[in-house]
Design a protein around this motif. Structure first.
Motif, PDB file in Angstrom:
ATOM      1  N   ILE A  43       0.665  -1.362   0.205  1.00 35.32           N
ATOM      2  CA  ILE A  43       0.026   0.068  -0.276  1.00 35.32           C
ATOM      3  C   ILE A  43       0.350   1.313   0.003  1.00 35.32           C
ATOM      4  CG2 ILE A  43      -0.091   0.072   2.838  1.00 35.32           C
ATOM      5  CD1 ILE A  43      -2.949   0.143  -0.090  1.00 35.32           C
TER       6      ILE A  43
ATOM      7  N   ALA B 109       1.545   2.011  -3.449  1.00 33.94           N
ATOM      8  CA  ALA B 109       0.851   2.782  -4.549  1.00 33.94           C
ATOM      9  C   ALA B 109       0.615   3.941  -3.980  1.00 33.94           C
ATOM     10  CB  ALA B 109      -0.590   1.824  -3.967  1.00 33.94           C
ATOM     11  N   ILE B 110       0.446   4.148  -2.710  1.00 32.58           N
ATOM     12  CA  ILE B 110       0.777   4.822  -2.015  1.00 32.58           C
ATOM     13  C   ILE B 110       1.701   6.278  -2.918  1.00 32.58           C
ATOM     14  CG2 ILE B 110       0.747   7.194  -0.213  1.00 32.58           C
ATOM     15  CD1 ILE B 110      -0.690   5.447   1.226  1.00 32.58           C
TER      16      ILE B 110
ATOM     17  N   PHE C 211       1.808   7.090  -6.419  1.00 36.48           N
ATOM     18  CA  PHE C 211      -0.071   7.761  -6.052  1.00 36.48           C
ATOM     19  C   PHE C 211       0.662   9.020  -6.242  1.00 36.48           C
ATOM     20  CE2 PHE C 211      -3.380   9.873  -4.730  1.00 36.48           C
ATOM     21  CZ  PHE C 211      -4.385   9.835  -5.304  1.00 36.48           C
TER      22      PHE C 211
ATOM     23  N   PRO D 136      -6.622  -0.410   4.389  1.00 36.15           N
ATOM     24  CA  PRO D 136      -6.269   0.856   5.055  1.00 36.15           C
ATOM     25  C   PRO D 136      -7.303   2.087   4.316  1.00 36.15           C
ATOM     26  CG  PRO D 136      -5.501   0.408   3.360  1.00 36.15           C
ATOM     27  CD  PRO D 136      -5.424  -0.581   3.720  1.00 36.15           C
TER      28      PRO D 136
ATOM     29  N   PHE E  60      -6.930   4.926   2.536  1.00 32.88           N
ATOM     30  CA  PHE E  60      -6.112   4.796   0.761  1.00 32.88           C
ATOM     31  C   PHE E  60      -6.814   4.766   0.124  1.00 32.88           C
ATOM     32  CE2 PHE E  60      -3.724   4.124  -2.538  1.00 32.88           C
ATOM     33  CZ  PHE E  60      -3.715   5.455  -3.320  1.00 32.88           C
ATOM     34  N   LEU E  61      -7.064   3.161   0.707  1.00 31.95           N
ATOM     35  CA  LEU E  61      -8.427   2.729  -0.409  1.00 31.95           C
ATOM     36  C   LEU E  61      -9.403   2.085  -0.269  1.00 31.95           C
ATOM     37  CD1 LEU E  61      -6.788  -1.433  -0.747  1.00 31.95           C
ATOM     38  CD2 LEU E  61      -6.604   0.307  -2.388  1.00 31.95           C
TER      39      LEU E  61
ATOM     40  N   ILE F 263      -2.634  11.141   3.361  1.00 27.49           N
ATOM     41  CA  ILE F 263      -2.962  11.020   1.852  1.00 27.49           C
ATOM     42  C   ILE F 263      -4.683  11.269   1.242  1.00 27.49           C
ATOM     43  CG2 ILE F 263      -3.042   8.587   2.940  1.00 27.49           C
ATOM     44  CD1 ILE F 263      -1.927   9.669  -0.496  1.00 27.49           C
TER      45      ILE F 263
END
Lengths: 283, 335
Positions: free
Chosen positions: A216, A219-220, A223, B144, B146-147, B277
């Motif tokens: 993750i 990915a962030i 992103f 999390p 973000f998802l 984020i």
């Protein structure tokens, strides 16, 4: 054994094989990417931009999950993106695990000043918002896969250190450790041969959880455009593109999101399943 | 006892903050990019570069730079933002209310949702309904913020577009606000049209932040409720004819709240960290979004200011939780 425990055991079983299945498939896809990806993940073709998935009207045969705004095949990019996600998961999580477990073991077993130093470091680390910390580190180290892996290891060692420190502390007071010491074993030897094997199950469960976190975080970072170069297929950069074109090409966001979602969910369920499996009460 | 705890915690807090300051300073000063080079137009003379370096104190030795910077920070001077050319303190404090409002809304959602799930699960314990609650918790916990944010954007921004997916407030509205606490002010001024507009922007990011925390609250609170519900005095309350729901609310909740509180405190700092984020994802003009811009622009003074502010917030939240815990826990109160 109570009915509750039995149900928990059954759930632990499902928690292991179902995520294991997805992760196994993903590993295979990542390894076989050059052969199974139908197109070059980088090949742009503006004649083919924003093609919908195969089952929607206006689709082009051969582009199963559609194309993005530069005409690149979404399915091929997801398959190649799995490589990057899994490489980061494996290396970054292992590095965080080695660093954090070592510091946690030393702090928990020896106590005294090593414990004070490690605990204070953990306090300082925990005062940073982790995502901001990661973005800051990658910006400083320079964008790229190495920086992403290094940043994750530098930030996430505390997850291991905190848990392993507490467990090593408990183990250090156990009779078997005392008898090993009385039997003449050195402190380092006792730590490695007696304490370490007993905290290993927790280390392994945490490692699986950390792999999900690493995926993750990568990915962030991609992103916000700080991971590897924007052309390279990462799930995060695909999601960023999909977020921008959400109102006219939903598939660009949805498919990489599903891949990321399933992968993160699988790692965390696998980790939780391992935790249950290793739990002596449930075994 | 309480005073002693407080002083010990404060001392520890100062040491941690100093550590944070050192780490931030070290990370930023090893950055390879030269911020001065980015501020000047191409073709600037070496003399110009030197003048700017001296202006920002970059020509001194590292420890000197750190002491100058720390001295400034202690007097409330966080330097000048390189990309926005304004004092960092003002910029950061201007954005703080937006992030605080978002975090507070998320916390409220997490408490309500988590509390509801816990009570519902405890009320229907050992039925398929409880298993349903467990499953919901498991899913909310392992994915999390973000998802969740992305999933929510798809659900309520695209599939059923009822909520706004970008920004803090609609740009067409002119705002009569005197402070940056838009949500609070809109309620106080009874401008509920603005409240509705603000909420339609804030609900999705707040929910994304709240879901993992709600799951943790639900899990822990349900567990402690179930334990409490087997105790003698609760059975007694039941024998006296109180309804199950009332027993849970009156006897169970009071006793299960304390263990939940400690955990919520720690997890709340994770929630605040998540705003970085999530604000980016929803283009919400808060501190986190500003932080990412600052990193991308290599705006060192601004990054330092924001990271330090986050650290102060984290440490204060932990301190508040510790103190509330010692106040509420009868064993520690009379210690």
């Amino acid at each position: 054994m109570s009915a509750d425990t039995r149900a928990q055991r059954r759930r632990a079983g499902v928690r292991l094989w179902l995520p294991g299945l997805w992760l196994g498939l993903l590993c295979l896809a990542a390894l076989a990417a050059p052969w199974i990806a139908p197109h070059d993940p980088l090949a742009q073709d503006l004649m083919l931009e924003r093609l919908p998935p195969a089952w929607v009207g206006g689709a082009e045969p051969g582009y199963w999950l559609g194309t993005d705004s530069l005409g690149r095949d979404v399915l091929s990019r997801i398959v190649w993106g799995a490589r990057i996600a899994l490489v980061v998961a494996l290396i970054a999580a292992s590095a965080a695990c080695l660093l954090g477990s070592a510091l946690g073991l030393v702090a928990g077993y020896f106590g005294g000043w090593p414990d004070r130093v490690v605990s204070r470091l953990v306090d300082v680390w925990m005062a940073f918002p982790p995502v901001l910390f990661a973005i800051l580190l990658v910006a400083v180290l320079g964008a790229g896969l190495h920086s992403v892996i290094l940043a994750i290891a530098i930030i996430d060692w505390t997850r291991f250190a905190r848990v392993i420190r507490a467990e090593a502390m408990v183990q250090a007071r156990m009779d078997y450790v005392h008898s090993a010491r009385i039997g003449g074993a050195g402190r380092i030897g006792t730590l490695l041969t007696e304490v370490l094997p007993n905290v290993l199950p927790s280390v392994i469960a945490l490692l699986a959880l950390e792999m999900g976190v690493a995926v993750i975080v990568e990915a962030i970072l991609s992103f916000v455009n700080l991971s590897i170069s924007t052309d390279d297929p990462t799930w995060g950069s695909m999601i960023a593109e999909g977020r921008a074109s959400i109102h006219f090409a939903w598939w660009v966001l949805v498919f990489p999101l599903v891949a990321l979602f399933l992968t993160v969910l699988s790692f965390s369920q696998f980790g939780e399943g391992l935790k249950d499996r290793f739990d002596p009460v449930l075994r | 006892m309480l005073l002693k705890t407080l002083l010990a915690r404060l001392a520890s807090m100062v040491i941690t903050l100093f550590g944070v300051a050192v780490v931030v300073f070290v990370i930023i000063r090893v950055a390879p990019g030269d911020p001065i080079a980015m501020m000047l137009p191409p073709g600037a003379s070496d003399a110009d570069v030197e003048r700017l370096r001296a202006l920002y104190g970059l020509d001194r030795s590292m420890p000197e730079q750190f002491l100058i910077w720390l001295g400034g920070v202690l007097q409330g001077d966080f330097g000048t933002s390189i990309s926005l050319r304004q004092p960092v303190a003002g910029l950061v404090l201007g954005r703080l209310p937006a992030t605080l409002e978002l975090s507070a809304l998320a916390l409220v959602i997490a408490l309500v949702l988590g509390g509801f799930l816990a009570i519902f699960g405890a009320r229907h314990r050992a039925t398929p309904l409880e298993a349903g609650v467990d499953l919901t918790n498991g899913a909310a916990l392992s994915v999390p913020d973000f998802l969740w944010g992305l999933v929510l954007i798809l659900l309520f921004g695209v599939l059923w577009p009822v909520l706004e997916i970008s920004g803090r407030v609609s740009p067409r509205l002119d705002l009569p606000f005197a402070t940056q606490f838009y949500l609070v002010e809109s309620i106080l001024r009874l401008r509920f049209d603005l409240t509705a507009d603000l909420l339609s922007h804030m609900i999705m990011p707040a929910l994304a932040l709240a879901l993992p925390l709600a799951a943790i609250i639900a899990q822990l609170l349900k567990q402690s409720l179930k334990e409490v519900l087997n105790l003698d005095y609760v059975t007694l309350a039941r024998v006296r004819g109180y309804s199950e729901l009332r027993v849970i609310l009156r006897e169970g909740l009071r006793n299960a709240a304390l263990p939940t509180l400690t955990l919520v405190g720690v997890q709340f700092t994770f929630l605040i960290g998540g705003t970085v984020i999530v604000e980016r994802l929803f283009s919400y003009e808060g501190l986190g979004n500003m932080a990412i811009d600052a990193v991308i622009n290599r705006d060192l003074p601004l990054i330092q200011g924001i990271v330090l502010l986050f650290a102060v917030i984290f440490i204060l939240v932990n301190l508040a939780v510790d103190l509330t815990y010692s106040l509420l826990n009868p064993r520690l109160r009379h210690g």
